[in-house]
Design a protein around this motif. Structure first.
Motif, short mmCIF file in Angstrom:
data_model
loop_
_atom_site.label_atom_id
_atom_site.label_comp_id
_atom_site.label_asym_id
_atom_site.label_seq_id
_atom_site.Cartn_x
_atom_site.Cartn_y
_atom_site.Cartn_z
N MET A 185 -0.20 -4.03 8.34
CA MET A 185 0.76 -3.34 9.22
C MET A 185 0.75 -4.03 10.34
N ARG B 41 -3.22 -1.22 5.46
CA ARG B 41 -3.38 0.69 4.03
C ARG B 41 -3.29 -0.45 2.95
N MET C 184 -0.13 5.33 0.40
CA MET C 184 0.87 5.50 1.04
C MET C 184 2.09 6.56 0.15
N SER C 185 2.66 7.49 1.24
CA SER C 185 3.14 8.32 0.01
C SER C 185 4.66 7.26 -0.05
N ALA D 100 7.95 6.99 0.17
CA ALA D 100 9.02 7.17 1.34
C ALA D 100 8.19 6.21 2.60
N GLU D 101 6.75 5.85 2.32
CA GLU D 101 6.56 5.06 3.68
C GLU D 101 6.82 3.94 2.60
N ARG D 102 6.36 3.50 1.31
CA ARG D 102 6.28 2.32 1.10
C ARG D 102 8.19 2.29 0.78
N PHE E 61 10.14 2.72 3.30
CA PHE E 61 10.65 1.88 4.14
C PHE E 61 9.81 0.50 4.58
N LEU E 62 8.74 0.48 3.81
CA LEU E 62 7.99 -1.16 3.86
C LEU E 62 9.49 -2.23 3.40
#
Length: 258
Positions: A67, A73, A78-79, A81-83, A85-86
């Motif tokens: 990151m 990570r 990851m959640s 939502a995190e993925r 956003f990525l």
């Protein structure tokens, strides 16, 4: 290039029942490096790309990403939502069919601007100005900013898709047959554009292609896939000029005979 990988793929496999999508694939990708994944249709290259880019969950293995804060990570820890956003910010994904990567019913400017809004830009004037600047960088005239992608040629749609992906300053781009289906002259211009942007922006990229000329032009390293397995890998020029595996030799010689 950094001495720390940006992305590490470790023993990634994907099975569809008894059918092998890809099996035990491992490699590291470094910042600013372009890796080509080549092979014939059905070789597993698109399955691998989808596993790496979190569009498809692998059956086994892991994919880790460094990151911006330098933490590493595991993408599948990851959640969702995190993925997501990525994918909207630090990554881009250029589809073979640009309609899969664009919103066809909104303007060219809005297609680019949406990515900016995803990272928090709310100033309409700034968004429009940045969109126009990026359209210019991919050789789309400013007077087309309010036109919908459906009014564009295939090559223009692909350039718009590239602008949409790059406007947020991502560090990693995935490309699935980015010049597939385009006329040869359009392909050549698009490849020049991609090569220039990737170099200027210091992007890392993974490019899936069956076209060895595309691999040679764009990539530093390549892996060759057959039946879901990586059968050869190395520096692009080495693999293409001195292929070790009979399958790779066959691929290279078939291009030379065309």
């Amino acid at each position: 290039m950094s001495d720390q990988p940006l992305l590490s793929v470790n023993d990634v496999s994907k099975f569809y029942g008894s059918r092998v999508g890809c099996r035990d694939v491992s490699f590291d990708l470094y910042p600013g490096e372009v890796l080509a994944v080549v092979g014939e249709s059905g070789s597993g290259k698109t399955t691998l790309l989808n596993c790496i880019s979190t569009r498809l969950e692998p059956t086994n293995g892991s994919v880790t990403y460094r990151m911006r804060d330098e933490t590493t990570r595991d993408l599948y820890q990851m959640s969702e939502a995190e993925r997501r956003f990525l994918m909207r910010t630090d990554w881009g994904f250029v589809h073979q069919n640009p309609a899969d990567g664009l919103r066809m019913a909104v303007s060219a400017g809005a297609n680019v601007g949406e990515r900016l809004m995803a990272v928090g830009d709310r100033h309409y004037g700034n968004i429009r100005e940045t969109a126009i600047d990026w359209l210019g960088r991919v050789e789309i005239n400013e007077d087309r900013v309010d036109d919908q992608p459906r009014a564009f040629s295939g090559g223009m749609r692909q350039r718009l898709q590239i602008a949409r992906n790059l406007v947020t300053g991502p560090r990693l781009i995935f490309m699935d047959e980015p010049t597939g289906g385009l006329d040869v002259s359009v392909q050549a211009r698009l490849l020049d554009l991609i090569r220039g942007l990737v170099s200027d922006l210091g992007l890392a990229a993974i490019v899936v292609t069956h076209d060895l000329a595309v691999a040679r032009l764009l990539s530093h390293r390549m892996i060759v896939m057959k039946d879901g397995h990586v059968i050869e890998s190395g520096l692009t020029d080495r693999v293409l000029d001195d292929p070790h595996q009979p399958y790779t030799q066959l691929l290279v010689s078939s291009i030379l005979q065309v």
